[in-house]
Write an enzyme that holds these catalytic residues in place. Structure first.
Site: not given
Length: 224
Positions: A104-105
């Protein structure tokens, strides 16, 4: 759901990470039937996130079992650990056998540095797209990118969408929908500025400056 396959999921923690990058998917994953979740770091010492939260791992890199899903997030303190040989080595080892390699991210930067995104498309936080491209990765601007067994989310809040995408892949649409309903995930943001394309260049530049200032403070803390 009776008879569901049991999956072992590992969430990698580290100092300076963004808590929501991992806590959002963890919340979704906790609704999976008969799932085993490991919160991973080098030690069992508390880890301080970039928003000041203290979180505890429950499994070390050394005693982690073979994972079906490995996930890592980003954070303002990521620059201090993104070349850490122990972290990258752990990602490579688990990535060699995991069914799904995910992030994520800014976690996609760490996956790329571990050599796990070569030949794959991946999403990341909008401010890190250029850095990810420089690592030889085909950059996706999707909120969640699925490229074979690499599943990557965009910035921070994409963690819920990311988690629900994995729920659908592992357990099917009905389970994913039930989890979404139980979370009452029905976003209606007060402003329509959640992407650089919508926010406009002036706000993007201000946001980049703000993020650079926060990152500098985080690096100074880790150095001290």
């Amino acid at each position: 759901m009776a008879g569901a396959q049991k999956y072992i999921i590992g969430l990698v923690f580290y100092p300076g990470m963004t808590s929501l990058d991992i806590l959002a998917p963890q919340q979704v994953f906790s609704g999976f039937p008969d799932v085993q979740i490991h919160r991973l770091w080098k030690t069992l010492d508390p880890v301080k996130t970039d928003d000041g939260m203290m979180v505890l791992s429950d499994t070390t890199f050394g005693n982690c079992p073979r994972l079906d899903v490995i996930c890592i997030g980003g954070g303002l303190g990521m620059a201090a650990v993104e070349d850490d040989p122990e972290i990258l080595g752990f990602l490579r080892t688990q990535g060699s056998t995991a069914k799904f390699i995910t992030s994520v991210c800014g976690g996609s930067i760490l996956l790329a540095k571990a050599g796990l995104l070569e030949g794959y498309r991946a999403a990341t936080h909008w401010a890190l797209r250029e850095q990810l491209a420089q690592l030889g990765v085909e950059v996706s601007t999707k909120r969640v990118e699925v490229d074979r067994n690499r599943i990557t989310g965009g910035g921070v809040t994409a963690g819920i969408d990311f988690g629900l995408t994995i729920a659908n892949i592992l357990y099917g649409e009905e389970i994913a929908k039930i989890i979404q309903l139980l979370l009452e995930y029905n976003p209606a943001p007060p402003f329509d500025t959640g992407s650089p394309e919508k926010a406009g260049s002036e706000l993007v530049n201000k946001a980049l400056f703000f993020m650079q200032e926060l990152s500098s403070l985080e690096l100074a803390k880790s150095a001290g």
